[in-house]
Design a protein around this motif. Structure first.
Motif, mmCIF file in Angstrom:
data_model
loop_
_atom_site.group_PDB
_atom_site.id
_atom_site.type_symbol
_atom_site.label_atom_id
_atom_site.label_comp_id
_atom_site.label_asym_id
_atom_site.label_seq_id
_atom_site.Cartn_x
_atom_site.Cartn_y
_atom_site.Cartn_z
ATOM 1 N N ASP A 126 0.833 -1.210 0.000
ATOM 2 C CA ASP A 126 0.000 0.000 0.000
ATOM 3 C C ASP A 126 0.869 1.261 0.000
ATOM 4 O O ASP A 126 0.555 2.244 -0.678
ATOM 5 C CB ASP A 126 -0.927 0.009 1.217
ATOM 6 N N LEU A 127 1.956 1.227 0.786
ATOM 7 C CA LEU A 127 2.861 2.372 0.849
ATOM 8 C C LEU A 127 3.457 2.661 -0.528
ATOM 9 O O LEU A 127 3.486 3.817 -0.986
ATOM 10 C CB LEU A 127 3.985 2.099 1.856
ATOM 11 N N ILE A 128 3.926 1.625 -1.198
ATOM 12 C CA ILE A 128 4.538 1.807 -2.519
ATOM 13 C C ILE A 128 3.487 2.267 -3.530
ATOM 14 O O ILE A 128 3.757 3.115 -4.382
ATOM 15 C CB ILE A 128 5.217 0.506 -2.975
ATOM 16 N N SER A 129 2.293 1.749 -3.418
ATOM 17 C CA SER A 129 1.216 2.157 -4.318
ATOM 18 C C SER A 129 0.856 3.635 -4.118
ATOM 19 O O SER A 129 0.636 4.377 -5.080
ATOM 20 C CB SER A 129 -0.012 1.277 -4.086
ATOM 21 N N GLU A 130 0.814 4.067 -2.861
ATOM 22 C CA GLU A 130 0.472 5.458 -2.549
ATOM 23 C C GLU A 130 1.570 6.427 -3.004
ATOM 24 O O GLU A 130 1.284 7.490 -3.561
ATOM 25 C CB GLU A 130 0.240 5.625 -1.047
ATOM 26 N N GLU A 131 2.823 6.052 -2.759
ATOM 27 C CA GLU A 131 3.943 6.935 -3.116
ATOM 28 C C GLU A 131 4.228 6.890 -4.611
ATOM 29 O O GLU A 131 4.772 7.832 -5.177
ATOM 30 C CB GLU A 131 5.189 6.552 -2.326
#
Length: 343
Positions: free
Chosen positions: A127-132
């Motif tokens: 999720d973090l990589i998707s958001e950033e």
């Protein structure tokens, strides 16, 4: 009164001792660690030496004593010799959609840090990589079984190595990958990888590095229980390997004509000769350019260690640098936004 005078003298002697140690540490980046391994170990103590000298300065400042000039001069010399390990910035340039965002992250095999909640940590990490939404992600300690889990990336390079002890590296990109390869560090489980990326109307070389692991438990209490001689011997071997690997990277980088980005887990600080060897030439540390705070990238309790880097050559302008605090691995991710300069 006599006791107070004695304590001030003792305090000043310690001030001189730690001041001299900080001055000596300015020489550390110039000492190859395979020749003098203790230099690399010494480099790990530099943030502490800086903090101690700041403490001495503040005490003398409060007491309004002229001894403050000693700490002030030493800190100024240290700052210009070593660069600051703490950066104070309040604003970045605006990041455009057209800028290149690159992230480096040692993911520890996606094992997470929460016992029994590995899957939860992996979901949060995705999720973090998707958001950033970085354009390129360089993973160290990658889990080959997760190779198809990052759907946002059309292109990837994950070399399957039959040697089970060899740490996997993963590179994901939204731009086509033209050339791929491993650096194949000898006699070690660590490695480096590179890809040539078709970016806009240009080609850029991206290195993903995972230098020799320190094999240190990030806990002061655990370290205190280990025999100092054994710890020194193990770290000495590690730093010698890192120096060898840094030279391999440096020599390999000379073979490319493309604009270059070097990133990954160096397992060595910015004060080491290992870092200096990789950075030699015109590479820029994105944290030094646009970072803020300590830039801590390794979850070592109570101590700000920066061992994960993004370095870029001068063909790129560093627009922004970001350190994250999400505890989903024993490392924290790092991301930089870069803009190709127009000539």
């Amino acid at each position: 009164m006599r006791l107070l005078k004695y304590l001030k003298k003792l305090f000043f002697r310690f001030n001189i001792l730690f001041g001299v140690l900080l001055l000596l540490s300015c020489l550390v980046p110039y000492i190859p660690t395979d020749m003098v391994p203790v230099a690399a170990i010494f480099s790990l103590s530099i943030p502490l030496l800086v903090l101690l000298n700041i403490l001495f300065l503040l005490v003398w400042l409060v007491l309004r004593k002229r001894q403050l000039w000693l700490s002030l001069i030493i800190l100024v010399i240290g700052y210009f010799s070593l660069n600051s390990f703490f950066m104070l910035r309040f604003a970045d340039k605006k990041v455009n959609e057209s800028d290149l965002k690159i992230m480096t992250y040692n993911v520890r095999g996606f094992h997470g840090i929460n016992h029994g909640k590995r899957d939860d940590d992996f979901i949060r990490l995705k999720d973090l990589i998707s958001e950033e939404n970085p354009d390129i992600v360089c993973f160290q300690e990658f889990n080959y079984l997760k190779r198809d889990d990052f759907k946002n990336y059309k292109y990837k390079y994950i070399e399957y190595i039959k040697n089970q002890n060899k740490v996997k590296l993963g590179i994901y990109s939204k731009y086509p990958l033209l050339t791929k390869g491993l650096l194949d560090f000898p006699g070690t489980s660590n490695d480096g990888a590179f890809v040539d990326v078709a970016y806009k109307n240009d080609t850029i070389r991206v290195y993903n590095l995972h230098l020799q692991s320190l094999q240190v438990v990030p806990n002061p209490e655990v370290l205190a229980r280990e025999e100092s001689s054994k710890l020194y011997t193990r770290l000495s071997k590690t730093f010698k390997k890192q120096q060898e690997q840094a030279r391999i990277v440096s020599e390999h980088r000379k073979t490319t004509k493309y604009k270059t980005i070097v990133c990954g887990d160096f397992n060595s600080t910015q004060y080491s000769n290992v870092y200096k060897t990789i950075k030699e030439g015109d590479l820029i540390d994105t944290f030094q350019e646009k970072g803020s705070g300590y830039g801590k990238t390794y979850n070592f309790e109570y101590y700000p260690v920066r061992i994960d880097f993004i370095l870029t050559d001068t063909d790129f302008e560093v627009i922004a640098h970001k350190n994250y605090k999400e505890k989903l691995s024993d490392h924290f991710p790092v991301m930089a936004s870069l803009r190709l300069k127009t000539h």
